[in-house]
Write a protein that holds these residues in place. Structure first.
Motif, PDB file in Angstrom:
ATOM      1  N   ARG A 280      -9.540  58.923  -8.650  1.00 32.75           N
ATOM      2  CA  ARG A 280     -10.204  60.160  -9.035  1.00 32.75           C
ATOM      3  C   ARG A 280     -10.281  60.262 -10.553  1.00 32.75           C
ATOM      4  NH1 ARG A 280      -6.913  64.453 -10.617  1.00 32.75           N
ATOM      5  NH2 ARG A 280      -4.673  64.098 -10.443  1.00 32.75           N
ATOM      6  N   GLU A 281     -11.265  61.062 -11.005  1.00 26.15           N
ATOM      7  CA  GLU A 281     -11.450  61.269 -12.455  1.00 26.15           C
ATOM      8  C   GLU A 281     -10.387  62.238 -12.962  1.00 26.15           C
ATOM      9  OE1 GLU A 281     -14.780  63.237 -15.419  1.00 26.15           O
ATOM     10  OE2 GLU A 281     -15.426  62.287 -13.561  1.00 26.15           O
ATOM     11  N   GLN A 282      -9.706  61.876 -14.051  1.00 23.88           N
ATOM     12  CA  GLN A 282      -8.645  62.717 -14.595  1.00 23.88           C
ATOM     13  C   GLN A 282      -8.407  62.381 -16.059  1.00 23.88           C
ATOM     14  OE1 GLN A 282      -4.613  61.363 -13.181  1.00 23.88           O
ATOM     15  NE2 GLN A 282      -5.858  60.134 -11.762  1.00 23.88           N
ATOM     16  N   VAL A 283      -7.779  63.324 -16.768  1.00 23.85           N
ATOM     17  CA  VAL A 283      -7.358  63.086 -18.145  1.00 23.85           C
ATOM     18  C   VAL A 283      -6.086  62.249 -18.116  1.00 23.85           C
ATOM     19  CG1 VAL A 283      -6.586  64.136 -20.293  1.00 23.85           C
ATOM     20  CG2 VAL A 283      -8.409  65.216 -18.965  1.00 23.85           C
ATOM     21  N   ILE A 284      -6.087  61.135 -18.824  1.00 25.77           N
ATOM     22  CA  ILE A 284      -4.917  60.251 -18.829  1.00 25.77           C
ATOM     23  C   ILE A 284      -3.752  60.962 -19.523  1.00 25.77           C
ATOM     24  CG2 ILE A 284      -4.100  57.953 -19.404  1.00 25.77           C
ATOM     25  CD1 ILE A 284      -6.556  58.098 -17.529  1.00 25.77           C
ATOM     26  N   ARG A 285      -2.626  61.068 -18.825  1.00 20.41           N
ATOM     27  CA  ARG A 285      -1.475  61.789 -19.364  1.00 20.41           C
ATOM     28  C   ARG A 285      -0.858  61.049 -20.549  1.00 20.41           C
ATOM     29  NH1 ARG A 285      -0.446  61.623 -13.988  1.00 20.41           N
ATOM     30  NH2 ARG A 285       1.323  60.237 -14.335  1.00 20.41           N
ATOM     31  N   PRO A 286      -0.256  61.800 -21.498  1.00 15.30           N
ATOM     32  CA  PRO A 286       0.361  61.161 -22.676  1.00 15.30           C
ATOM     33  C   PRO A 286       1.413  60.123 -22.320  1.00 15.30           C
ATOM     34  CG  PRO A 286       0.132  63.520 -23.045  1.00 15.30           C
ATOM     35  CD  PRO A 286      -0.244  63.276 -21.609  1.00 15.30           C
ATOM     36  N   ASN A 287       2.148  60.339 -21.206  1.00 13.47           N
ATOM     37  CA  ASN A 287       3.197  59.367 -20.868  1.00 13.47           C
ATOM     38  C   ASN A 287       2.638  58.057 -20.327  1.00 13.47           C
ATOM     39  OD1 ASN A 287       2.330  60.124 -18.349  1.00 13.47           O
ATOM     40  ND2 ASN A 287       4.287  60.943 -17.658  1.00 13.47           N
ATOM     41  N   MET A 288       1.309  57.994 -20.152  1.00 15.56           N
ATOM     42  CA  MET A 288       0.660  56.754 -19.717  1.00 15.56           C
ATOM     43  C   MET A 288       0.085  55.980 -20.897  1.00 15.56           C
ATOM     44  SD  MET A 288       0.902  56.507 -16.425  1.00 15.56           S
ATOM     45  CE  MET A 288      -0.376  55.293 -16.109  1.00 15.56           C
ATOM     46  N   ILE A 289       0.311  56.508 -22.122  1.00 16.18           N
ATOM     47  CA  ILE A 289      -0.326  55.923 -23.309  1.00 16.18           C
ATOM     48  C   ILE A 289       0.718  55.680 -24.395  1.00 16.18           C
ATOM     49  CG2 ILE A 289      -2.156  56.190 -25.031  1.00 16.18           C
ATOM     50  CD1 ILE A 289      -3.438  58.277 -23.229  1.00 16.18           C
ATOM     51  N   THR A 290       0.628  54.533 -25.045  1.00 11.76           N
ATOM     52  CA  THR A 290       1.327  54.285 -26.305  1.00 11.76           C
ATOM     53  C   THR A 290       0.257  54.057 -27.370  1.00 11.76           C
ATOM     54  OG1 THR A 290       1.473  51.915 -25.856  1.00 11.76           O
ATOM     55  CG2 THR A 290       3.343  53.288 -25.177  1.00 11.76           C
ATOM     56  N   CYS A 291       0.675  54.016 -28.634  1.00 12.25           N
ATOM     57  CA  CYS A 291      -0.344  53.921 -29.682  1.00 12.25           C
ATOM     58  C   CYS A 291       0.149  53.111 -30.869  1.00 12.25           C
ATOM     59  CB  CYS A 291      -0.772  55.317 -30.144  1.00 12.25           C
ATOM     60  SG  CYS A 291       0.538  56.223 -31.004  1.00 12.25           S
ATOM     61  N   ARG A 292      -0.820  52.689 -31.670  1.00 10.85           N
ATOM     62  CA  ARG A 292      -0.591  52.033 -32.956  1.00 10.85           C
ATOM     63  C   ARG A 292      -1.578  52.599 -33.961  1.00 10.85           C
ATOM     64  NH1 ARG A 292      -1.383  45.942 -31.207  1.00 10.85           N
ATOM     65  NH2 ARG A 292      -2.453  46.905 -29.430  1.00 10.85           N
TER      66      ARG A 292
ATOM     67  N   SER B  70      -3.217  52.179 -38.233  1.00  9.38           N
ATOM     68  CA  SER B  70      -3.347  51.339 -39.426  1.00  9.38           C
ATOM     69  C   SER B  70      -2.370  51.779 -40.503  1.00  9.38           C
ATOM     70  CB  SER B  70      -4.780  51.410 -39.962  1.00  9.38           C
ATOM     71  OG  SER B  70      -5.142  52.766 -40.207  1.00  9.38           O
ATOM     72  N   SER B  71      -2.124  53.089 -40.610  1.00  8.18           N
ATOM     73  CA  SER B  71      -1.190  53.634 -41.602  1.00  8.18           C
ATOM     74  C   SER B  71      -0.892  55.075 -41.228  1.00  8.18           C
ATOM     75  CB  SER B  71      -1.793  53.571 -43.015  1.00  8.18           C
ATOM     76  OG  SER B  71      -2.908  54.451 -43.124  1.00  8.18           O
ATOM     77  N   LYS B  72       0.130  55.642 -41.877  1.00 12.19           N
ATOM     78  CA  LYS B  72       0.438  57.048 -41.685  1.00 12.19           C
ATOM     79  C   LYS B  72       0.908  57.635 -43.004  1.00 12.19           C
ATOM     80  CE  LYS B  72       4.867  55.614 -39.689  1.00 12.19           C
ATOM     81  NZ  LYS B  72       5.737  55.697 -38.499  1.00 12.19           N
ATOM     82  N   GLN B  73       0.564  58.901 -43.219  1.00 12.72           N
ATOM     83  CA  GLN B  73       0.892  59.559 -44.481  1.00 12.72           C
ATOM     84  C   GLN B  73       2.398  59.681 -44.663  1.00 12.72           C
ATOM     85  OE1 GLN B  73      -0.505  63.573 -44.732  1.00 12.72           O
ATOM     86  NE2 GLN B  73      -0.020  63.813 -46.884  1.00 12.72           N
ATOM     87  N   THR B  74       3.094  60.145 -43.628  1.00 12.04           N
ATOM     88  CA  THR B  74       4.552  60.267 -43.644  1.00 12.04           C
ATOM     89  C   THR B  74       5.084  59.816 -42.293  1.00 12.04           C
ATOM     90  OG1 THR B  74       4.556  62.540 -42.810  1.00 12.04           O
ATOM     91  CG2 THR B  74       4.390  62.259 -45.209  1.00 12.04           C
ATOM     92  N   GLY B  75       6.405  59.777 -42.173  1.00 10.76           N
ATOM     93  CA  GLY B  75       7.014  59.362 -40.928  1.00 10.76           C
ATOM     94  C   GLY B  75       6.750  60.316 -39.777  1.00 10.76           C
ATOM     95  N   SER B  76       6.397  61.574 -40.086  1.00 14.72           N
ATOM     96  CA  SER B  76       6.180  62.569 -39.032  1.00 14.72           C
ATOM     97  C   SER B  76       4.710  62.754 -38.697  1.00 14.72           C
ATOM     98  CB  SER B  76       6.776  63.918 -39.474  1.00 14.72           C
ATOM     99  OG  SER B  76       6.148  64.370 -40.653  1.00 14.72           O
ATOM    100  N   THR B  77       3.824  61.949 -39.283  1.00 14.41           N
ATOM    101  CA  THR B  77       2.387  62.105 -39.007  1.00 14.41           C
ATOM    102  C   THR B  77       1.821  60.808 -38.437  1.00 14.41           C
ATOM    103  OG1 THR B  77       1.807  61.501 -41.288  1.00 14.41           O
ATOM    104  CG2 THR B  77       2.083  63.848 -40.800  1.00 14.41           C
ATOM    105  N   GLY B  78       2.604  60.135 -37.573  1.00 11.14           N
ATOM    106  CA  GLY B  78       2.143  58.897 -36.960  1.00 11.14           C
ATOM    107  C   GLY B  78       1.141  59.150 -35.839  1.00 11.14           C
ATOM    108  N   CYS B  79       0.695  58.066 -35.210  1.00 12.55           N
ATOM    109  CA  CYS B  79      -0.343  58.164 -34.188  1.00 12.55           C
ATOM    110  C   CYS B  79       0.118  58.957 -32.971  1.00 12.55           C
ATOM    111  CB  CYS B  79      -0.804  56.771 -33.777  1.00 12.55           C
ATOM    112  SG  CYS B  79       0.505  55.776 -33.000  1.00 12.55           S
ATOM    113  N   GLY B  80       1.431  59.035 -32.741  1.00 12.42           N
ATOM    114  CA  GLY B  80       1.928  59.772 -31.594  1.00 12.42           C
ATOM    115  C   GLY B  80       1.553  61.240 -31.615  1.00 12.42           C
ATOM    116  N   MET B  81       1.292  61.785 -32.829  1.00 15.39           N
ATOM    117  CA  MET B  81       0.892  63.182 -32.934  1.00 15.39           C
ATOM    118  C   MET B  81      -0.486  63.421 -32.329  1.00 15.39           C
ATOM    119  SD  MET B  81       3.531  64.450 -34.338  1.00 15.39           S
ATOM    120  CE  MET B  81       2.990  66.103 -34.769  1.00 15.39           C
TER     121      MET B  81
END
Length: 377
Positions: free
Chosen positions: A228-240, A242-253
């Motif tokens: 079925r069509e659904q929004v993929i839940r955050p716990n089904m996704i990891t991320c990478r 190219s860069s992040k401004q600070t340690g608290s503004t990574g792709c996980g946000m």
């Protein structure tokens, strides 16, 4: 007695004079010795001072040479780095220019092919209309056949509009306008008076309400019964990223599922290093058939993203424009049916930002992926 005393005084005087001469001689010798010692010490001290002065001068010369050598090394390094940076920038500019030229060529070729196709179709239509004038009944059949094709085109467009889930009413209206213009042009060029009214196309096709017809159709993308069509839940996704401004503004946000937050610390923020150098990649824990991508901009609209490149699967590589600049309205990118395939990752690269403002660390507040997944229930 006086003479004796006088003689005795004379003798004493002689003795005193002799002793004084002796003492004076000794004193002179001692003074001369001391002077010699002082002179020798003075000369030794002078030689030592000269030696120290020469050592200091040598050290100063060595330090000057070392400083000069270090300066030359730093200058050479700066010149080398500057030249490398210049070559890198020129290379990137050339690559961008090549991409632009290639894109322009593709667009030009596509426009030429489209124009040639339209011109060919119009020419064919004119020839058919001219030939059909010799036979009224045959002409009517040809026109009725064209109207049937118009109806088929209309129904196909309606179905495709529903599948892509864009603005259905606006698209259907534009489709009818295009068909109306084609019909009017045929009527005008061939001076027809008995051609079927275009408005009957809707009636003949059984379409009374375009919007209702669109809403009744369902896109059959998730065809498997257990998908079925659904929004993929955050716990089904990891991320990478190219860069992040600070340690608290990574792709996980950008995949934390939080869309209400409206502050600078609630999004992925890159270092803003320039076009095509900042990207975010989502990795799915199991293959996903992507149907749509939804993106929210960061809080700061002065550095909102204008254009992105989306890459996934074997062949999907497209540039899309981000129309919504607000952090509260979604940019929705739907996939066509022929673009849907099972993939394990999705990469989004930032190409342009508002006002070319890379210093404000562009990024995204939230990214959602709509796809076909196996129903856990």
């Amino acid at each position: 007695v006086l003479e004796t005393k006088v003689n005795r005084l004379g003798n004493l005087e002689s003795k005193l004079e002799s002793q004084m001469n002796t003492y004076q001689s000794k004193i002179e010798k001692k003074v001369d010795g001391k002077l010699d010692q002082v002179t020798k010490k003075s000369e030794d001290l002078k030689r030592e001072l000269n030696s120290r002065a020469k050592n200091l001068e040598d050290q100063a010369n060595d330090l000057k040479k070392s400083v000069r050598s270090d300066f030359d090394a730093v200058r050479n390094t700066v010149e080398t780095k500057t030249e490398e940076l210049k070559l890198s920038v020129n290379s990137e500019l050339r690559e961008n220019q090549d991409r632009i030229e290639a894109f322009q060529k593709e667009q030009k070729q596509a426009n030429e092919d489209f124009n040639a196709s339209i011109q060919g179709q119009l020419t064919d239509t004119k020839e058919e209309a001219k030939k059909s004038l010799y036979n009224t009944e045959l002409f009517k059949k040809v026109q009725n056949s064209k109207l049937e094709r118009y109806e088929q085109v209309l129904e196909t467009v309606i179905k495709e509009v529903n599948k892509t889930q864009i603005n259905q009413q606006a698209s259907s209206d534009r489709t009818l306008v295009i068909l109306k213009k084609l019909n009017d042009r045929l009527t005008r060029e061939n001076k027809l008076t008995n051609i079927q009214d275009f408005n009957n196309i809707q009636n003949d096709a059984g379409i009374r309400d375009i919007s209702a017809a669109i809403s009744d159709l369902k896109a059959e993308v998730c065809v498997e019964s257990d998908f079925r069509e659904q929004v993929i839940r955050p716990n089904m996704i990891t991320c990478r990223e190219s860069s992040k401004q600070t340690g608290s503004t990574g792709c996980g946000m950008a995949i934390d599922g939080k869309t209400v937050a409206n502050s600078r610390g609630s999004a992925w923020a890159s270092q803003g290093r320039g076009s095509e150098r900042e990207w975010i990649q989502l990795d799915f824990k199991k293959p996903v058939r992507i149907l749509a991508i939804r993106i929210l901009q960061k809080f700061d609209q002065s550095s909102a993203v204008k254009r992105i490149r989306i890459e996934f699967g074997r062949n999907f590589n497209q540039i899309r424009t981000m129309k919504e600049k607000s952090s509260s309205r979604w940019n929705v990118i739907r996939m066509l049916n022929n673009e849907v395939e099972e993939v394990e990752s999705l990469k989004i690269t930032i190409l342009d930002v508002e006002n070319n403002n890379w210093r404000n660390n562009p990024g995204f507040k939230e990214i959602q992926v709509v796809g076909c997944l196996e129903d856990e229930n």
